[in-house]
Design a protein around this motif. Structure first.
Motif, PDB file in Angstrom:
ATOM      1  N   VAL A 142      85.860  48.560  13.573  1.00  0.00           N
ATOM      2  CA  VAL A 142      86.361  47.199  13.350  1.00  0.00           C
ATOM      3  C   VAL A 142      85.601  46.235  14.252  1.00  0.00           C
ATOM      4  CG1 VAL A 142      88.356  45.664  13.521  1.00  0.00           C
ATOM      5  CG2 VAL A 142      88.640  47.983  12.626  1.00  0.00           C
ATOM      6  N   ARG A 150      88.995  52.675  13.611  1.00  0.00           N
ATOM      7  CA  ARG A 150      89.325  51.578  14.525  1.00  0.00           C
ATOM      8  C   ARG A 150      88.096  51.128  15.311  1.00  0.00           C
ATOM      9  NH1 ARG A 150      94.061  53.146  18.326  1.00  0.00           N
ATOM     10  NH2 ARG A 150      94.701  54.095  16.354  1.00  0.00           N
ATOM     11  N   ILE A 170      89.153  42.878   9.773  1.00  0.00           N
ATOM     12  CA  ILE A 170      90.531  42.846   9.275  1.00  0.00           C
ATOM     13  C   ILE A 170      91.025  41.406   9.357  1.00  0.00           C
ATOM     14  CG2 ILE A 170      92.889  43.678   9.615  1.00  0.00           C
ATOM     15  CD1 ILE A 170      91.762  46.260  10.654  1.00  0.00           C
ATOM     16  N   ALA A 171      91.503  40.894   8.235  1.00  0.00           N
ATOM     17  CA  ALA A 171      91.880  39.483   8.149  1.00  0.00           C
ATOM     18  C   ALA A 171      93.211  39.335   7.436  1.00  0.00           C
ATOM     19  CB  ALA A 171      90.797  38.705   7.395  1.00  0.00           C
ATOM     20  N   MET A 193      96.077  48.017  12.476  1.00  0.00           N
ATOM     21  CA  MET A 193      95.134  48.533  13.480  1.00  0.00           C
ATOM     22  C   MET A 193      95.721  49.750  14.197  1.00  0.00           C
ATOM     23  SD  MET A 193      92.077  47.151  14.081  1.00  0.00           S
ATOM     24  CE  MET A 193      91.772  47.236  15.842  1.00  0.00           C
ATOM     25  N   LYS A 203      98.185  42.654  10.541  1.00  0.00           N
ATOM     26  CA  LYS A 203      96.837  43.101  10.924  1.00  0.00           C
ATOM     27  C   LYS A 203      96.913  44.055  12.110  1.00  0.00           C
ATOM     28  CE  LYS A 203      95.322  38.955  11.733  1.00  0.00           C
ATOM     29  NZ  LYS A 203      96.592  38.248  11.495  1.00  0.00           N
ATOM     30  N   GLN A 204      97.683  43.652  13.139  1.00  0.00           N
ATOM     31  CA  GLN A 204      97.779  44.486  14.328  1.00  0.00           C
ATOM     32  C   GLN A 204      98.549  45.773  14.044  1.00  0.00           C
ATOM     33  OE1 GLN A 204      96.055  43.921  17.217  1.00  0.00           O
ATOM     34  NE2 GLN A 204      96.676  46.059  17.495  1.00  0.00           N
ATOM     35  N   ASP A 232      92.609  35.455  11.670  1.00  0.00           N
ATOM     36  CA  ASP A 232      93.749  34.892  10.948  1.00  0.00           C
ATOM     37  C   ASP A 232      93.263  34.029   9.796  1.00  0.00           C
ATOM     38  OD1 ASP A 232      96.141  35.760  12.398  1.00  0.00           O
ATOM     39  OD2 ASP A 232      95.296  34.634  14.077  1.00  0.00           O
ATOM     40  N   VAL A 282      89.028  40.813  14.138  1.00  0.00           N
ATOM     41  CA  VAL A 282      90.341  40.602  13.526  1.00  0.00           C
ATOM     42  C   VAL A 282      90.572  39.096  13.512  1.00  0.00           C
ATOM     43  CG1 VAL A 282      92.812  41.061  13.665  1.00  0.00           C
ATOM     44  CG2 VAL A 282      91.180  42.809  14.426  1.00  0.00           C
TER      45      VAL A 282
END
Length: 385
Positions: free
Chosen positions: A241, A238, A219-220, A230, A226-227, A246, A244
């Motif tokens: 994943v 989850r 996840i980007a 999640m 993003k959080q 940035d 994660v």
């Protein structure tokens, strides 16, 4: 075993992910004689073109010297099939090429890749698959979900090929005037709209992941969406994943692949390290684990191996009888097999163990030296029973 009729010819005109190559079907193919030619080449750039020509000429000359006249004639026919596909210029984005061929079986597979293999040209009793297996271990399929509070893009990355599979976006009141709303009410409504949008994204993730069957999901994106996403994902998604990160929403595809590959590489190191630790613990406790070529070979032949562990970059010289599959390591090949009198061939024993693992449905894990055994053994196995 001869190749199936519908598997005789595969020539990719476009770039192909390494995970799409049917390595299990290739592992089933073998013969008593050295008739299968395998070629791995990096093909991007003028320098590789020059180096490949030198390498191929040298290997072909060496192979011809080692063959009897009858087998040499067969090899020359096979090389005639392969040569045009070696010299064909690369297509856009192509960095590597893999070729498997056998003239007597009219067998020809040509794969164009977006990743770069190490140079190799091998004549053997079966397609030489260990370099392909290593590529598959390094370039597994994964999904990248690029998301912020207004937009979500699901990109599937397969062997450095990035393909956008789904794009969701929503106008979250930014283009509308607030009118008589208070700032507090406007912010409250906007937060609700963001949560609604991210909930829609979360619902779409499961179907997209199930459809693509990727190993994991990264996840980007910028900010804290993003959080928030999640927290909305189902528990099983989850758990899939693997990172994660940035990044900006306008990141280029090349940069996106580079960022994703970095996360995946760290994940692979962690996973192989855990497998190696599990293997060591089983050895310490006298559990379901064996090590060393002979013990692992025996367990594979009995279909007892759950996970085959191979030290990265390792090889073991030996020979095999293609009639009865008698495999011996670190021994000069006799003229004929001591079990059945069949013809013998020089092989890389690690390659043969890998192919046997493919045929018996064993998982394969390549492990780093620092995680493996404090000995010269290069293979180990976690057993089913």
């Amino acid at each position: 075993m001869k190749p199936q009729q519908d598997f005789l010819k595969v020539i990719s005109e476009d770039l192909m992910p390494v995970t799409e190559i049917d390595i299990q079907a290739l592992a089933e193919i073998y013969d008593e004689k050295d008739i299968y030619l395998s070629v791995y080449l990096p093909v991007s750039g003028r320098e590789n073109e020059h180096l490949n020509r030198i390498f191929v000429d040298s290997r072909v000359k060496s192979i011809k010297k080692a063959l009897s006249p009858r087998v040499r004639s067969e090899f020359e026919k096979t090389f005639e099939m392969v040569e045009p596909h070696i010299s064909n210029p690369p297509i856009s984005g192509e960095k590597g090429r893999i070729i498997f061929a056998c003239s007597s079986e009219s067998f020809l597979h040509v794969y164009r890749l977006a990743v770069e293999p190490e140079q190799s040209l091998v004549l053997d009793t079966s397609p030489f698959l260990l370099p392909l297996a290593r590529l598959r271990a390094d370039y597994d399929d994964y999904g990248m979900l690029l998301v912020d509070s207004r937009e979500a893009r699901f990109v599937c990355i397969r062997s450095d090929l990035a393909e956008e599979k789904k794009h969701l976006s929503r106008d979250l009141m930014n283009k509308h005037k607030k009118g008589g709303w208070s700032q507090m009410r406007f912010n409250h409504l906007r937060k609700g709209a963001i949560k609604s949008f991210l909930s829609e994204v979360a619902e779409n993730v499961r179907g997209t992941c199930d459809q693509l069957q990727t190993r994991g999901l990264i996840i980007a994106g910028p900010g804290d969406a993003k959080q928030q996403l999640m927290d909305l994902l189902p528990q099983d998604i989850r758990q899939s994943v693997i990172g994660v990160i940035d990044v900006s929403m306008d990141i280029s595809r090349d940069e996106l692949v580079e960022e994703g590959d970095s996360v995946l590489h760290e994940n692979e190191l962690s996973r192989s390290g855990k497998r190696a630790a599990e293997f060591k613990n089983a050895l310490l406790r006298g559990g379901l684990a064996v090590y060393g070529v002979e013990n692992v070979k025996s367990a594979l032949e009995q279909a007892r191996v759950n996970v085959l562990l191979i030290l990265k970059g390792s090889s073991v010289p030996g020979w095999i009888c293609e009639r009865c599959q008698n495999l011996q390591a670190n021994v000069q090949p006799p003229e004929e097999c001591d079990r059945c009198g069949g013809l013998t061939s020089v092989v890389d024993v690690v390659e043969e163990l890998y192919e046997l693992a493919q045929r018996t449905g064993s998982e394969v894990e390549f492990v780093e030296k620092e995680d493996f055994l404090d000995s010269d053994d290069v293979v180990g196995a976690l057993l089913r029973y």
